[in-house]
Scaffold this active site. Structure first.
Site, PDB file in Angstrom:
ATOM      1  N   LYS A  95     -26.360 -68.676 -18.484  1.00  0.00           N
ATOM      2  CA  LYS A  95     -25.721 -68.386 -19.775  1.00  0.00           C
ATOM      3  C   LYS A  95     -25.379 -69.660 -20.546  1.00  0.00           C
ATOM      4  O   LYS A  95     -25.283 -69.638 -21.773  1.00  0.00           O
ATOM      5  CB  LYS A  95     -24.506 -67.501 -19.565  1.00  0.00           C
ATOM      6  CG  LYS A  95     -24.929 -66.108 -19.115  1.00  0.00           C
ATOM      7  CD  LYS A  95     -23.795 -65.118 -19.095  1.00  0.00           C
ATOM      8  CE  LYS A  95     -24.321 -63.719 -18.802  1.00  0.00           C
ATOM      9  NZ  LYS A  95     -24.846 -63.569 -17.431  1.00  0.00           N
TER      10      LYS A  95
HETATM   11  C1  LIG Z   1     -25.722 -62.611 -16.999  1.00  0.00           C
HETATM   12  C2  LIG Z   1     -26.458 -62.847 -15.739  1.00  0.00           C
HETATM   13  C3  LIG Z   1     -27.608 -62.108 -15.404  1.00  0.00           C
HETATM   14  C4  LIG Z   1     -28.126 -60.965 -16.261  1.00  0.00           C
HETATM   15  O1  LIG Z   1     -28.674 -61.397 -17.472  1.00  0.00           O
HETATM   16  P1  LIG Z   1     -28.947 -60.352 -18.651  1.00  0.00           P
HETATM   17  O2  LIG Z   1     -29.289 -61.196 -19.823  1.00  0.00           O
HETATM   18  O3  LIG Z   1     -27.643 -59.608 -18.848  1.00  0.00           O
HETATM   19  O4  LIG Z   1     -30.040 -59.459 -18.226  1.00  0.00           O
HETATM   20  C5  LIG Z   1     -28.283 -62.414 -14.243  1.00  0.00           C
HETATM   21  N1  LIG Z   1     -27.847 -63.388 -13.412  1.00  0.00           N
HETATM   22  C6  LIG Z   1     -26.741 -64.125 -13.701  1.00  0.00           C
HETATM   23  C7  LIG Z   1     -26.293 -65.161 -12.733  1.00  0.00           C
HETATM   24  C8  LIG Z   1     -26.010 -63.886 -14.872  1.00  0.00           C
HETATM   25  O5  LIG Z   1     -24.911 -64.612 -15.142  1.00  0.00           O
END
Ligand SMILES: *Cc1c(COP(=O)(O)O)cnc(C)c1O
Length: 475
Positions: A117
């Site tokens: 993120k």
């Molecule tokens: C947010 C997140 C996901 C999922 O990603 P999306 O964009 O919601 O599909 C997967 N793995 C981790 C570690 C995350 O923080």
């Protein structure tokens, strides 16, 4: 480039208008009017740019196709200050690691909070600061987190002018490492609110505050949730960067497997592929919360109730519905806003599901758009973490393990597979210990983080108390 709503609203907006907005006025999500096409010559040029000038320069190329209301020189500065080796740890920013023959991990989690993120949120922090200064406005970001989103938002917004963050989280329910990451921030514009309750209580509070329109206007409440188009756009870049690292020429195709929850990450892959990136298959990997896998297997999209939403050892994928999925369905149905509105606005709120299995468009998800899916559960996760460590000496986190497990079910000879690594194992130490019997590696900058002083306000699950807290800290 203008942006439109997936539910057919007539308005067309500029990038910076939708940057600070959440949903479109009709409840839809914003998408560009079209996906700019990247021809072979451009792809070759971008390959050279990434190799010779680096990730920030590549990001600038991609963003320039979608953002025309920020002067190019300013956008360049924003890219250069966002994607640095100092912040992301390597010159490549998203280096590939080959586990075995043409089976790669793409590292997206070497940013400040060790989850993918950061790739988007760090950009958002700089874009917000830029645009708020330009308008002479302020913004108070209110959010709910069970871990990764909240910390990524706080590390992106800390010290930024014009922005405050009020982040609610369920008291005592995040991993000790995640709590330490968030609560050790001492920046004056970052406020942690630990709610005595579960994640849903936090989300309900955020909704209740946002639904109080007077309060929302008076205190300029905004969000940074995963439906923000700028976050998605930021993520498009690393699909190109992964492709360039795994191939020598544009004649080659690759596949990606993406640990998925809200469909934000893999939706960026869909955008990259729609622009002409030579992608064979986009595999969405889910955990026990298999809303997406069910859709790609059956054509039925079914939102889960809270009793049906599992708490798993890959918690950042514990979703009851996939907020970004509407964007893909809009494309799948030939960008028919009325139909999307009927499905997501009406059918979902009435029946909690819709069924496209009999619709001729459904088969296009696989054949035209290249989607596939799979599911991984706790036992798969443990086995995959162990196997990857024993055979390759590489420690992966629980979400990435879901990706690796599912990727192996979709290998095709001659097509490189790139699994997106979405977090580092240190964030989910308990499960790593369960799988390997030893503690995960810890990056040096996080040594002793649990012992740092904490800045957090513990509160009952009470909307009025949260409002009072925000009001007090906005003067
Ligand atoms: C947010 C997140 C996901 C999922 O990603 P999306 O964009 O919601 O599909 C997967 N793995 C981790 C570690 C995350 O923080």
């Amino acid at each position: 480039m203008k942006y439109l709503s997936t539910r057919g609203h007539a308005d067309r907006k500029q990038f910076c208008e939708i940057l600070l907005e959440g949903l479109a006025p009709d409840g839809g999500l914003y998408l560009p009017e079209h996906y700019p096409q990247v021809d072979d010559a451009t792809l070759a040029k971008w390959r050279a740019i990434y190799r010779d000038q680096g990730y920030a320069a590549l990001a600038f190329e991609v963003f320039s196709l979608y953002i025309d209301d920020i002067p190019a020189a300013d956008l360049k500065v924003i890219c250069d200050k966002t994607y640095t080796e100092a912040v992301f740890g390597t010159k490549e920013i998203v280096p590939l690691k080959e586990l075995e023959d043409r089976f790669y991990l793409e590292a997206l989690s070497n940013g400040p909070t060790l989850a993918f993120k950061d790739m988007a949120m760090q950009l958002l922090g700089n874009l917000f600061e830029y645009e708020l200064a330009r308008r002479g406005e302020e913004l108070n970001i209110l959010g709910a987190t069970s871990g990764d989103t909240g910390s990524a938002a706080e590390y992106a917004m800390r010290g930024k002018k014009g922005v405050r963050v009020f982040m609610t989280s369920p008291y005592g329910r995040m991993s000790p490492f995640q709590q330490a990451q968030m609560f050790s921030l001492m920046d004056a514009n970052i406020h942690n609110i630990a709610i005595e309750g579960v994640f849903d209580d936090c989300q309900d509070i955020v909704k209740a505050v946002s639904n109080d329109l007077d309060f929302k206007r008076k205190y300029k409440i905004g969000t940074v949730n995963s439906i923000n188009w700028a976050r998605l756009l930021a993520q498009v870049v690393y699909y190109f960067a992964g492709y360039f690292q795994a191939t020598r020429t544009n004649a080659e195709k690759v596949s990606f497997t993406v640990p998925s929850g809200n469909f934000g990450n893999v939706c960026a892959g869909h955008v990259a592929r729609s622009m002409g990136l030579p992608v064979e298959t986009l595999v969405a990997a889910t955990n026990e919360n298999d809303v997406l896998d069910e859709f790609f297997r059956t054509g039925v999209y079914r939102v889960r109730g809270s009793a049906d939403t599992h708490e798993t050892s890959s918690p950042s994928m514990d979703i009851s519905k996939a907020s970004n999925f509407e964007r893909f369905v809009f494309d799948l149905l030939g960008r028919d806003g009325d139909r999307v509105k009927a499905l997501f606005g009406d059918a979902l709120s009435k029946d909690g599901r819709f069924d496209l299995s009999a619709d001729p468009a459904f088969k296009d998800a696989a054949t035209h758009y290249g989607f596939a899916s799979g599911k991984s559960i706790h036992a798969n996760r443990l086995a995959t973490i162990k196997d990857t460590f024993e055979r390759f000496g590489v420690m992966i986190d629980t979400h990435t393990a879901d990706g690796v497990k599912v990727a192996r079910e979709h290998l095709r000879s001659g097509v490189p597979m790139i699994v997106l690594e979405t977090a580092l194992p240190i964030k989910f130490a308990e499960t790593i210990v369960e799988a390997l019997g030893c503690e995960p590696d810890r990056p040096a900058k996080f040594e002793g983080i649990e012992a740092l002083p904490k800045r957090v306000q513990v509160m009952a699950a009470d909307v009025e108390a949260v409002k009072r807290f925000i009001a007090q800290h906005c003067d």
